[in-house]
Design a protein around this motif. Sequence first.
Motif, PDB file in Angstrom:
ATOM      1  N   LEU A  63      -2.410  42.927 -18.443  1.00 47.89           N
ATOM      2  CA  LEU A  63      -2.862  41.645 -18.981  1.00 47.89           C
ATOM      3  C   LEU A  63      -2.588  40.515 -17.997  1.00 47.89           C
ATOM      4  CD1 LEU A  63      -4.045  40.054 -21.328  1.00 47.89           C
ATOM      5  CD2 LEU A  63      -1.757  39.897 -22.316  1.00 47.89           C
ATOM      6  N   ALA A  64      -1.389  40.501 -17.410  1.00 45.23           N
ATOM      7  CA  ALA A  64      -1.043  39.447 -16.458  1.00 45.23           C
ATOM      8  C   ALA A  64      -1.933  39.518 -15.221  1.00 45.23           C
ATOM      9  CB  ALA A  64       0.429  39.562 -16.057  1.00 45.23           C
ATOM     10  N   SER A  65      -2.263  40.725 -14.775  1.00 45.43           N
ATOM     11  CA  SER A  65      -3.130  40.882 -13.604  1.00 45.43           C
ATOM     12  C   SER A  65      -4.522  40.322 -13.883  1.00 45.43           C
ATOM     13  CB  SER A  65      -3.241  42.366 -13.213  1.00 45.43           C
ATOM     14  OG  SER A  65      -1.981  42.888 -12.841  1.00 45.43           O
ATOM     15  N   ASN A  66      -5.025  40.572 -15.083  1.00 41.47           N
ATOM     16  CA  ASN A  66      -6.349  40.064 -15.432  1.00 41.47           C
ATOM     17  C   ASN A  66      -6.353  38.552 -15.624  1.00 41.47           C
ATOM     18  OD1 ASN A  66      -8.570  42.298 -16.107  1.00 41.47           O
ATOM     19  ND2 ASN A  66      -6.566  43.138 -16.580  1.00 41.47           N
ATOM     20  N   MET A  67      -5.243  38.019 -16.131  1.00 39.35           N
ATOM     21  CA  MET A  67      -5.165  36.578 -16.349  1.00 39.35           C
ATOM     22  C   MET A  67      -5.087  35.822 -15.029  1.00 39.35           C
ATOM     23  SD  MET A  67      -5.346  35.786 -19.556  1.00 39.35           S
ATOM     24  CE  MET A  67      -4.808  34.109 -19.352  1.00 39.35           C
ATOM     25  N   THR A  68      -4.308  36.332 -14.093  1.00 36.02           N
ATOM     26  CA  THR A  68      -4.041  35.602 -12.854  1.00 36.02           C
ATOM     27  C   THR A  68      -5.003  35.947 -11.726  1.00 36.02           C
ATOM     28  OG1 THR A  68      -2.479  37.287 -12.064  1.00 36.02           O
ATOM     29  CG2 THR A  68      -1.594  35.498 -13.426  1.00 36.02           C
ATOM     30  N   GLY A  69      -5.627  37.122 -11.821  1.00 33.71           N
ATOM     31  CA  GLY A  69      -6.480  37.554 -10.726  1.00 33.71           C
ATOM     32  C   GLY A  69      -5.700  38.154  -9.572  1.00 33.71           C
ATOM     33  N   HIS A  70      -4.411  38.382  -9.770  1.00 33.83           N
ATOM     34  CA  HIS A  70      -3.552  39.000  -8.758  1.00 33.83           C
ATOM     35  C   HIS A  70      -2.917  40.248  -9.354  1.00 33.83           C
ATOM     36  CE1 HIS A  70      -3.809  35.419  -6.168  1.00 33.83           C
ATOM     37  NE2 HIS A  70      -3.655  34.714  -7.277  1.00 33.83           N
ATOM     38  N   THR A  71      -2.616  41.207  -8.506  1.00 32.68           N
ATOM     39  CA  THR A  71      -1.971  42.433  -8.980  1.00 32.68           C
ATOM     40  C   THR A  71      -0.518  42.160  -9.340  1.00 32.68           C
ATOM     41  OG1 THR A  71      -3.392  43.813  -7.587  1.00 32.68           O
ATOM     42  CG2 THR A  71      -1.355  44.800  -8.394  1.00 32.68           C
ATOM     43  N   VAL A  72      -0.179  42.398 -10.589  1.00 33.12           N
ATOM     44  CA  VAL A  72       1.193  42.231 -11.073  1.00 33.12           C
ATOM     45  C   VAL A  72       1.773  43.627 -11.269  1.00 33.12           C
ATOM     46  CG1 VAL A  72       2.664  41.322 -12.901  1.00 33.12           C
ATOM     47  CG2 VAL A  72       0.635  40.045 -12.182  1.00 33.12           C
ATOM     48  N   ALA A  73       2.667  44.023 -10.382  1.00 33.67           N
ATOM     49  CA  ALA A  73       3.199  45.394 -10.399  1.00 33.67           C
ATOM     50  C   ALA A  73       4.312  45.580 -11.424  1.00 33.67           C
ATOM     51  CB  ALA A  73       3.702  45.770  -9.008  1.00 33.67           C
ATOM     52  N   ASP A  74       5.073  44.523 -11.719  1.00 33.41           N
ATOM     53  CA  ASP A  74       6.159  44.632 -12.701  1.00 33.41           C
ATOM     54  C   ASP A  74       6.469  43.240 -13.225  1.00 33.41           C
ATOM     55  OD1 ASP A  74       8.330  45.258 -14.266  1.00 33.41           O
ATOM     56  OD2 ASP A  74       9.235  46.607 -12.803  1.00 33.41           O
ATOM     57  N   LEU A  75       5.898  42.913 -14.373  1.00 30.64           N
ATOM     58  CA  LEU A  75       6.031  41.559 -14.927  1.00 30.64           C
ATOM     59  C   LEU A  75       7.427  41.287 -15.464  1.00 30.64           C
ATOM     60  CD1 LEU A  75       4.466  38.931 -15.700  1.00 30.64           C
ATOM     61  CD2 LEU A  75       4.036  40.006 -17.921  1.00 30.64           C
ATOM     62  N   THR A  76       8.099  42.303 -15.994  1.00 30.28           N
ATOM     63  CA  THR A  76       9.354  42.079 -16.718  1.00 30.28           C
ATOM     64  C   THR A  76      10.603  42.484 -15.943  1.00 30.28           C
ATOM     65  OG1 THR A  76       9.168  44.252 -17.795  1.00 30.28           O
ATOM     66  CG2 THR A  76       8.187  42.373 -18.932  1.00 30.28           C
ATOM     67  N   SER A  77      10.452  42.801 -14.657  1.00 36.97           N
ATOM     68  CA  SER A  77      11.616  43.201 -13.869  1.00 36.97           C
ATOM     69  C   SER A  77      12.612  42.051 -13.738  1.00 36.97           C
ATOM     70  CB  SER A  77      11.169  43.657 -12.477  1.00 36.97           C
ATOM     71  OG  SER A  77      12.287  43.887 -11.643  1.00 36.97           O
ATOM     72  N   GLY A  78      13.895  42.362 -13.946  1.00 40.43           N
ATOM     73  CA  GLY A  78      14.940  41.353 -13.814  1.00 40.43           C
ATOM     74  C   GLY A  78      15.571  41.309 -12.443  1.00 40.43           C
ATOM     75  N   PHE A  79      15.041  42.091 -11.512  1.00 44.13           N
ATOM     76  CA  PHE A  79      15.571  42.135 -10.141  1.00 44.13           C
ATOM     77  C   PHE A  79      14.588  41.388  -9.244  1.00 44.13           C
ATOM     78  CE2 PHE A  79      17.074  45.167  -6.515  1.00 44.13           C
ATOM     79  CZ  PHE A  79      17.879  44.160  -6.032  1.00 44.13           C
ATOM     80  N   ARG A  80      14.971  40.183  -8.817  1.00 42.15           N
ATOM     81  CA  ARG A  80      14.055  39.364  -8.029  1.00 42.15           C
ATOM     82  C   ARG A  80      14.805  38.387  -7.143  1.00 42.15           C
ATOM     83  NH1 ARG A  80       9.956  37.195 -11.985  1.00 42.15           N
ATOM     84  NH2 ARG A  80       9.982  39.390 -12.625  1.00 42.15           N
ATOM     85  N   ALA A  81      14.169  38.029  -6.033  1.00 35.06           N
ATOM     86  CA  ALA A  81      14.700  37.027  -5.110  1.00 35.06           C
ATOM     87  C   ALA A  81      13.732  35.856  -5.061  1.00 35.06           C
ATOM     88  CB  ALA A  81      14.881  37.627  -3.713  1.00 35.06           C
ATOM     89  N   VAL A  82      14.247  34.639  -5.145  1.00 34.65           N
ATOM     90  CA  VAL A  82      13.394  33.447  -5.190  1.00 34.65           C
ATOM     91  C   VAL A  82      14.018  32.342  -4.347  1.00 34.65           C
ATOM     92  CG1 VAL A  82      12.561  33.983  -7.515  1.00 34.65           C
ATOM     93  CG2 VAL A  82      14.544  32.488  -7.233  1.00 34.65           C
ATOM     94  N   ARG A  83      13.167  31.418  -3.958  1.00 32.52           N
ATOM     95  CA  ARG A  83      13.662  30.207  -3.302  1.00 32.52           C
ATOM     96  C   ARG A  83      14.180  29.264  -4.394  1.00 32.52           C
ATOM     97  NH1 ARG A  83      12.398  30.920   1.822  1.00 32.52           N
ATOM     98  NH2 ARG A  83      10.573  32.218   2.303  1.00 32.52           N
ATOM     99  N   ALA A  84      15.402  28.799  -4.225  1.00 34.17           N
ATOM    100  CA  ALA A  84      16.078  28.039  -5.277  1.00 34.17           C
ATOM    101  C   ALA A  84      15.313  26.776  -5.666  1.00 34.17           C
ATOM    102  CB  ALA A  84      17.494  27.684  -4.830  1.00 34.17           C
ATOM    103  N   ASN A  85      14.783  26.041  -4.681  1.00 35.45           N
ATOM    104  CA  ASN A  85      14.101  24.798  -5.017  1.00 35.45           C
ATOM    105  C   ASN A  85      12.846  25.047  -5.825  1.00 35.45           C
ATOM    106  OD1 ASN A  85      12.875  26.013  -2.778  1.00 35.45           O
ATOM    107  ND2 ASN A  85      12.137  24.080  -1.962  1.00 35.45           N
TER     108      ASN A  85
END
Length: 284
Positions: free
Chosen positions: A132-154
């Motif tokens: 559903l997320a892939s169809n909504m965004t037009g991008h491949t979403v491999a794991d929407l609910t994964s809690g393991f992620r790295a992000v830029r703080a700002n």
Amino acid sequence: MPRLSIILPAKNEAPALADLLPRLKAAQPSAEIIVVDDGSTDDTAALCAGHGVGCLSSPYSMGNGAAIKRGVRAATGEILVFMDGDGQHDPEDVARMLEKLDQGYDMVVGARDWDSQAGVGRGLANQLYNWLASNMTGHTVADLTSGFRAVRANRFREFLHLLPNGFSYPTTSTMAFFRSAYPISYLPIKAAQRVGKSHIRPLRDGLRFLLIIFKIATLYSPLKLFAPASALFFLLGLINYAWTFVYEGRLTNMSTLMWSAAVIIFLIGLVSEQITALTYRHDD
């Protein structure tokens, strides 16, 4: 200011943390490690103190998302890494995620394979969310609910006010990044069997996870949800009118009701679209 802050939400995860924290410190010795104790009744706080790891303790449980928000507010690193405190995630994967982040992405998500899913039911639900997320965004979403992620703080702090206190913070943050055109990458990982018992209860959290489906749409583009629903009601009204016109030669109240519902649903979607746009407005 340290470049990396690692945030681990934990509720009664002392047995898993006893093994995880030494491995994490060995893998990322210069990182700031913050365990957010979400109202634990075990010796989580004492364990963290024994390993020289910062611990934010709460007098009662506020939820996984609330723990993430508290950890982000306390973190001082330019890069934030979120890991589950139950031992599922491998500290060695953090370096791989940071390498991917340095390629120009604002968020890197650890994507679990089918063998890493916590049961068939959870696996099928995650596949549905990803589709559903892939169809909504037009991008491949491999794991929407994964809690393991790295992000830029700002970047992540821009959406801190949107995050729920429950378990759906990964969904919210992912859709917010897509909406704001912040690039996301997915890195295949293997998740181990968690230590101890899961805090997710199917009966209690089932409805909450179903609501994630609607959150996916409303966080990204509400019209993509409301417009098809409006078209469906309009089509049903048209079919009903054709049937009654052929057999009764008149327009019935049911057709009028369906067309009215179609207009109302479309207008709700239009207003929601404008509200969503205001939600993501960023004032420097």
